[in-house]
Design a protein around this motif. Structure first.
Motif, PDB file in Angstrom:
ATOM      1  N   LEU A  36       0.819  -1.207   0.000  1.00  0.00           N
ATOM      2  CA  LEU A  36       0.000   0.000   0.000  1.00  0.00           C
ATOM      3  C   LEU A  36       0.855   1.260   0.000  1.00  0.00           C
ATOM      4  N   PHE A  37       1.850   1.296   0.874  1.00  0.00           N
ATOM      5  CA  PHE A  37       2.631   2.518   0.994  1.00  0.00           C
ATOM      6  C   PHE A  37       3.720   2.629  -0.076  1.00  0.00           C
ATOM      7  N   ALA A 184      -3.758   2.151  -9.374  1.00  0.00           N
ATOM      8  CA  ALA A 184      -3.988   2.826  -8.092  1.00  0.00           C
ATOM      9  C   ALA A 184      -5.308   2.329  -7.527  1.00  0.00           C
ATOM     10  N   PHE A 185      -5.700   2.877  -6.399  1.00  0.00           N
ATOM     11  CA  PHE A 185      -7.052   2.627  -5.914  1.00  0.00           C
ATOM     12  C   PHE A 185      -7.816   3.930  -6.084  1.00  0.00           C
ATOM     13  N   CYS A 186      -9.057   3.843  -6.500  1.00  0.00           N
ATOM     14  CA  CYS A 186      -9.847   5.059  -6.714  1.00  0.00           C
ATOM     15  C   CYS A 186     -10.315   5.627  -5.375  1.00  0.00           C
ATOM     16  N   SER A 187     -10.915   6.817  -5.436  1.00  0.00           N
ATOM     17  CA  SER A 187     -11.329   7.494  -4.203  1.00  0.00           C
ATOM     18  C   SER A 187     -12.409   6.713  -3.453  1.00  0.00           C
ATOM     19  N   THR A 188     -13.135   5.869  -4.152  1.00  0.00           N
ATOM     20  CA  THR A 188     -14.147   5.045  -3.483  1.00  0.00           C
ATOM     21  C   THR A 188     -13.510   3.808  -2.847  1.00  0.00           C
ATOM     22  N   CYS A 189     -12.615   3.177  -3.588  1.00  0.00           N
ATOM     23  CA  CYS A 189     -12.044   1.909  -3.120  1.00  0.00           C
ATOM     24  C   CYS A 189     -10.927   2.097  -2.080  1.00  0.00           C
ATOM     25  N   PRO A 191     -10.531   4.028   0.610  1.00  0.00           N
ATOM     26  CA  PRO A 191     -10.937   3.934   2.019  1.00  0.00           C
ATOM     27  C   PRO A 191     -11.367   2.528   2.405  1.00  0.00           C
ATOM     28  N   LEU A 192     -12.020   1.812   1.464  1.00  0.00           N
ATOM     29  CA  LEU A 192     -12.462   0.447   1.745  1.00  0.00           C
ATOM     30  C   LEU A 192     -11.271  -0.459   2.009  1.00  0.00           C
TER      31      LEU A 192
END
Ligand SMILES: [Zn+2]
Length: 201
Positions: A36-37, A184-189, A191-192
């Motif tokens: 993730l980081f 990447a992860f989108c703004s919705t995913c 946080p999930l």
């Protein structure tokens, strides 16, 4: 023609040699944070002496999460893909691309006598080769989880706009040959995924 010539070049010219690795025995929880980081989609797993034994991807971690596994107890070697798909430094780009397509993988490990010397990802290859082919390649940010792309042409009061790839291509009159992807992860995913990660202390 330049594209064809590019395909004969050795992978050593394209690979990333600064590569983060995980030592076998590391918990999946620690690996998840590194993924993730570090904003990478996969990390090679090595023995203490640097011998490559596998690769762990975001998908492997997410799959373990969905299976309800305890990531703090789970060891990397229990979820890694092994043996990893490896090539030598002189392997041609064409062969690497064929391996990626055949195995449906995002990255290939480059080894010398079994030890990791670099990695080459689909994104790097597409960028390197296609940039020479065409100056008008649009790099799109693609969400790993929902597979939507970010539309940077639309600004909705600082809110990110994510849409289906086909809609994006239609809207901007592009073909798939004119775009490359940055995962990447989108703004919705995002946080999930972070919530899932936080579930273990
Ligand atoms: Zn998403």
């Amino acid at each position: 023609m330049e594209f064809q010539e590019g395909l004969n070049r050795p992978v050593a010219e394209f690979m990333q040699s600064q590569v983060g690795t995980i030592v076998r025995g590391t918990t999946v929880s620690a690996v998840a944070r590194q993924l993730l980081f570090g904003q990478v989609s996969g990390i090679p797993v090595v023995e203490e002496d640097g011998t490559v034994v596998g690769i762990v991807t975001e998908f492997d971690v997410l799959e373990a999460l969905l299976d309800g596994k305890d990531l703090q107890q789970l060891r990397t070697e229990e979820i890694m893909s092994t043996p990893p798909v490896c090539v030598g430094e002189q392997t041609s780009l064409l062969q690497v691309l064929q391996l990626m397509v055949t195995h449906r993988i995002l990255r290939v490990l480059v080894v010398r006598e079994g030890k990791l010397v670099g990695t080459v990802s689909r994104t790097i290859l597409l960028r390197e080769v296609l940039e020479k082919e065409s100056a008008s390649i649009h790099e799109l940010t693609l969400c790993y989880w929902c597979e939507r792309v970010r539309d940077d042409f639309i600004t909705d009061e600082d809110k990110e706009v994510w849409c289906d790839l086909s809609d994006y291509l239609d809207r901007h009159h592009l073909t798939t040959a004119e775009v490359s992807f940055h995962p990447a992860f989108c703004s919705t995913c995002a946080p999930l995924v972070k919530t899932l990660m936080k579930r273990e202390p």
